[in-house]
Write a protein that holds these residues in place. Structure first.
Motif, PDB file in Angstrom:
ATOM      1  N   LEU A  71       8.544   9.034   9.243  1.00 38.20           N
ATOM      2  CA  LEU A  71       8.485  10.451   8.886  1.00 38.20           C
ATOM      3  C   LEU A  71       7.448  11.199   9.715  1.00 38.20           C
ATOM      4  O   LEU A  71       7.670  12.350  10.113  1.00 38.20           O
ATOM      5  CB  LEU A  71       8.190  10.611   7.393  1.00 38.20           C
ATOM      6  N   ALA A  72       6.328  10.566   9.995  1.00 37.24           N
ATOM      7  CA  ALA A  72       5.308  11.205  10.824  1.00 37.24           C
ATOM      8  C   ALA A  72       5.824  11.439  12.243  1.00 37.24           C
ATOM      9  O   ALA A  72       5.558  12.482  12.854  1.00 37.24           O
ATOM     10  CB  ALA A  72       4.043  10.359  10.853  1.00 37.24           C
ATOM     11  N   LYS A 105       6.510   5.876   6.232  1.00 34.51           N
ATOM     12  CA  LYS A 105       5.503   6.897   6.533  1.00 34.51           C
ATOM     13  C   LYS A 105       5.357   7.103   8.036  1.00 34.51           C
ATOM     14  O   LYS A 105       5.215   8.223   8.505  1.00 34.51           O
ATOM     15  CB  LYS A 105       4.155   6.520   5.914  1.00 34.51           C
ATOM     16  N   ASP A 106       5.438   6.010   8.788  1.00 37.65           N
ATOM     17  CA  ASP A 106       5.356   6.124  10.246  1.00 37.65           C
ATOM     18  C   ASP A 106       6.586   6.828  10.817  1.00 37.65           C
ATOM     19  O   ASP A 106       6.477   7.645  11.729  1.00 37.65           O
ATOM     20  CB  ASP A 106       5.220   4.738  10.886  1.00 37.65           C
ATOM     21  N   ASP A 129       7.836   1.104   8.716  1.00 38.14           N
ATOM     22  CA  ASP A 129       7.221   1.758   7.563  1.00 38.14           C
ATOM     23  C   ASP A 129       7.730   3.198   7.499  1.00 38.14           C
ATOM     24  O   ASP A 129       7.732   3.912   8.503  1.00 38.14           O
ATOM     25  CB  ASP A 129       5.704   1.726   7.697  1.00 38.14           C
TER      26      ASP A 129
END
Length: 95
Positions: free
Chosen positions: A20-21, A17-18, A15
């Motif tokens: 980038l985090a 978002k994961d 994912d």
């Protein structure tokens, strides 16, 4: 069966978002970037100032010497080194 599930999970794209985090955790904080930038920029300015001072002090000795490195070549190397260090300071600040 658990091994098959983890293999299936590995085959699936992560994912975004994961990802980038996780990358945001590795970035430097602003004070770290400012300190690194100031260090490189200060070192570049010091290199220029001290190098030119030493060349002025030893100018006659350098001119008498039959070495390939003339005064102009030495000045050019000091310019290049100090410009490179100041450039690294600017790069460190921006990235």
């Amino acid at each position: 069966m658990a091994k098959d599930q983890s293999l299936q999970q590995l085959q699936q794209p992560a994912d975004i978002k994961d990802v980038l985090a996780a990358q945001e955790k590795d970035f430097d904080c602003l004070p770290c970037r400012l300190m690194g930038s100031a260090a490189f920029t200060g070192l570049g300015i010091y290199t220029y100032a001290s190098g030119m001072k030493q060349l002025r002090e030893r100018e006659r000795e350098i001119m008498r010497n039959t070495n390939r490195l003339t005064l102009g070549a030495r000045k050019g190397m000091i310019y290049a080194m100090s410009a490179g260090l100041v450039g690294l300071g600017v790069y460190r600040l921006r990235n």
